[in-house]
Design a protein around this motif. Sequence first.
Motif, PDB file in Angstrom:
ATOM      1  N   LYS A  41      -1.690   7.202  22.625  1.00  0.00           N
ATOM      2  CA  LYS A  41      -1.816   7.463  23.451  1.00  0.00           C
ATOM      3  C   LYS A  41      -1.678   6.565  25.085  1.00  0.00           C
ATOM      4  CE  LYS A  41      -6.218   9.669  21.140  1.00  0.00           C
ATOM      5  NZ  LYS A  41      -6.937  10.637  21.879  1.00  0.00           N
ATOM      6  N   SER A  42      -1.404   7.069  25.944  1.00  0.00           N
ATOM      7  CA  SER A  42      -1.131   6.010  26.808  1.00  0.00           C
ATOM      8  C   SER A  42      -2.450   5.016  27.429  1.00  0.00           C
ATOM      9  CB  SER A  42      -1.233   7.328  28.419  1.00  0.00           C
ATOM     10  OG  SER A  42      -2.739   8.053  28.616  1.00  0.00           O
ATOM     11  N   GLY A  43      -3.643   5.893  27.303  1.00  0.00           N
ATOM     12  CA  GLY A  43      -4.340   3.834  27.064  1.00  0.00           C
ATOM     13  C   GLY A  43      -4.247   3.146  26.551  1.00  0.00           C
ATOM     14  N   LEU A  44      -4.195   3.888  25.446  1.00  0.00           N
ATOM     15  CA  LEU A  44      -3.495   2.092  24.736  1.00  0.00           C
ATOM     16  C   LEU A  44      -2.264   1.167  24.939  1.00  0.00           C
ATOM     17  CD1 LEU A  44      -3.587   0.331  22.180  1.00  0.00           C
ATOM     18  CD2 LEU A  44      -2.500   2.425  21.230  1.00  0.00           C
ATOM     19  N   LEU A  45      -1.214   2.321  25.792  1.00  0.00           N
ATOM     20  CA  LEU A  45       0.042   1.834  25.810  1.00  0.00           C
ATOM     21  C   LEU A  45      -0.063   1.050  27.517  1.00  0.00           C
ATOM     22  CD1 LEU A  45       2.875   4.410  25.655  1.00  0.00           C
ATOM     23  CD2 LEU A  45       1.976   2.490  24.324  1.00  0.00           C
ATOM     24  N   GLU A  46      -1.423   1.449  27.806  1.00  0.00           N
ATOM     25  CA  GLU A  46      -1.704   0.583  29.283  1.00  0.00           C
ATOM     26  C   GLU A  46      -2.226  -0.599  29.171  1.00  0.00           C
ATOM     27  OE1 GLU A  46      -3.587   2.756  31.204  1.00  0.00           O
ATOM     28  OE2 GLU A  46      -2.036   4.505  32.055  1.00  0.00           O
ATOM     29  N   LYS A  47      -2.958  -0.855  27.997  1.00  0.00           N
ATOM     30  CA  LYS A  47      -3.723  -1.697  27.584  1.00  0.00           C
ATOM     31  C   LYS A  47      -2.772  -3.204  26.686  1.00  0.00           C
ATOM     32  CE  LYS A  47      -7.941  -3.124  25.029  1.00  0.00           C
ATOM     33  NZ  LYS A  47      -9.115  -2.728  23.959  1.00  0.00           N
ATOM     34  N   VAL A  48      -1.957  -2.390  26.229  1.00  0.00           N
ATOM     35  CA  VAL A  48      -1.297  -2.880  25.399  1.00  0.00           C
ATOM     36  C   VAL A  48       0.139  -4.006  26.466  1.00  0.00           C
ATOM     37  CG1 VAL A  48       1.928  -3.728  23.950  1.00  0.00           C
ATOM     38  CG2 VAL A  48      -0.779  -2.151  23.442  1.00  0.00           C
ATOM     39  N   SER A  49       0.503  -3.133  27.487  1.00  0.00           N
ATOM     40  CA  SER A  49       1.634  -3.499  28.562  1.00  0.00           C
ATOM     41  C   SER A  49       0.448  -4.512  29.599  1.00  0.00           C
ATOM     42  CB  SER A  49       1.379  -2.755  29.852  1.00  0.00           C
ATOM     43  OG  SER A  49       2.498  -2.723  30.560  1.00  0.00           O
ATOM     44  N   THR A  50      -0.327  -4.110  29.385  1.00  0.00           N
ATOM     45  CA  THR A  50      -1.628  -5.445  30.368  1.00  0.00           C
ATOM     46  C   THR A  50      -1.221  -6.251  29.720  1.00  0.00           C
ATOM     47  OG1 THR A  50      -2.726  -3.837  31.782  1.00  0.00           O
ATOM     48  CG2 THR A  50      -3.832  -5.966  31.723  1.00  0.00           C
ATOM     49  N   VAL A  51      -2.115  -6.251  28.314  1.00  0.00           N
ATOM     50  CA  VAL A  51      -2.142  -7.361  27.748  1.00  0.00           C
ATOM     51  C   VAL A  51      -1.289  -8.381  26.929  1.00  0.00           C
ATOM     52  CG1 VAL A  51      -3.408  -8.581  24.788  1.00  0.00           C
ATOM     53  CG2 VAL A  51      -4.890  -6.722  26.704  1.00  0.00           C
ATOM     54  N   PHE A  52      -0.240  -8.327  26.535  1.00  0.00           N
ATOM     55  CA  PHE A  52       0.964  -8.557  25.925  1.00  0.00           C
ATOM     56  C   PHE A  52       1.817  -8.942  27.389  1.00  0.00           C
ATOM     57  CE2 PHE A  52       0.255  -6.118  22.028  1.00  0.00           C
ATOM     58  CZ  PHE A  52      -0.605  -7.067  21.776  1.00  0.00           C
ATOM     59  N   GLY A  53       1.650  -8.359  28.485  1.00  0.00           N
ATOM     60  CA  GLY A  53       2.853  -8.725  29.815  1.00  0.00           C
ATOM     61  C   GLY A  53       4.103  -7.999  29.548  1.00  0.00           C
ATOM     62  N   ILE A  54       3.573  -6.404  29.333  1.00  0.00           N
ATOM     63  CA  ILE A  54       4.821  -5.839  29.035  1.00  0.00           C
ATOM     64  C   ILE A  54       4.676  -4.321  29.748  1.00  0.00           C
ATOM     65  CG2 ILE A  54       6.149  -4.821  27.304  1.00  0.00           C
ATOM     66  CD1 ILE A  54       5.219  -6.284  25.392  1.00  0.00           C
ATOM     67  N   SER A  55       5.715  -4.457  30.763  1.00  0.00           N
ATOM     68  CA  SER A  55       5.596  -3.237  31.862  1.00  0.00           C
ATOM     69  C   SER A  55       6.048  -2.019  30.516  1.00  0.00           C
ATOM     70  CB  SER A  55       6.847  -3.218  32.634  1.00  0.00           C
ATOM     71  OG  SER A  55       8.446  -2.971  32.125  1.00  0.00           O
ATOM     72  N   ILE A  56       4.729  -1.134  31.253  1.00  0.00           N
ATOM     73  CA  ILE A  56       4.906   0.542  30.785  1.00  0.00           C
ATOM     74  C   ILE A  56       6.439   0.750  30.786  1.00  0.00           C
ATOM     75  CG2 ILE A  56       4.598   2.509  31.315  1.00  0.00           C
ATOM     76  CD1 ILE A  56       2.494   0.682  30.239  1.00  0.00           C
ATOM     77  N   ALA A  57       7.645   0.648  31.773  1.00  0.00           N
ATOM     78  CA  ALA A  57       8.627   0.663  31.491  1.00  0.00           C
ATOM     79  C   ALA A  57      10.149   0.568  30.674  1.00  0.00           C
ATOM     80  CB  ALA A  57       9.029   0.826  33.223  1.00  0.00           C
ATOM     81  N   SER A  58       9.676  -1.089  30.268  1.00  0.00           N
ATOM     82  CA  SER A  58       9.721  -1.562  29.559  1.00  0.00           C
ATOM     83  C   SER A  58       9.170  -1.240  28.044  1.00  0.00           C
ATOM     84  CB  SER A  58       9.654  -2.917  29.468  1.00  0.00           C
ATOM     85  OG  SER A  58       8.899  -3.492  28.917  1.00  0.00           O
ATOM     86  N   LEU A  59       8.506  -0.609  27.741  1.00  0.00           N
ATOM     87  CA  LEU A  59       7.893   0.229  26.387  1.00  0.00           C
ATOM     88  C   LEU A  59       9.363   1.637  25.980  1.00  0.00           C
ATOM     89  CD1 LEU A  59       3.778  -0.259  26.580  1.00  0.00           C
ATOM     90  CD2 LEU A  59       5.197  -1.455  25.306  1.00  0.00           C
ATOM     91  N   TYR A  60       9.215   2.315  27.165  1.00  0.00           N
ATOM     92  CA  TYR A  60       9.667   3.176  26.909  1.00  0.00           C
ATOM     93  C   TYR A  60      10.967   3.396  27.186  1.00  0.00           C
ATOM     94  CZ  TYR A  60       6.110   6.053  27.027  1.00  0.00           C
ATOM     95  OH  TYR A  60       4.332   6.858  26.989  1.00  0.00           O
TER      96      TYR A  60
END
Length: 69
Positions: A41-60
């Motif tokens: 879910k996108s909400g978890l991806l956003e949380k991972v991005s914020t907590v771990f300091g990883i951009s959403i774009a880099s997750l993809y």
Amino acid sequence: MTGEKLKKIIAENGYTMASAARSLDMTPQHLNQALNAADVKSGLLEKVSTVFGISIASLYGETPGVAIT
């Protein structure tokens, strides 16, 4: 994004599933369940991005930083 890819990213950033769950304010069971879904879910991806300091774009894989294979 699949849960398997996100698990790999979490591990590559030096977290165990238990430590990642604590950082995300989740139980390890809840994180495992969320990562076993066909599509994270996108909400978890956003949380991972914020907590771990990883951009959403880099997750993809859209920017340098975290290689997704």
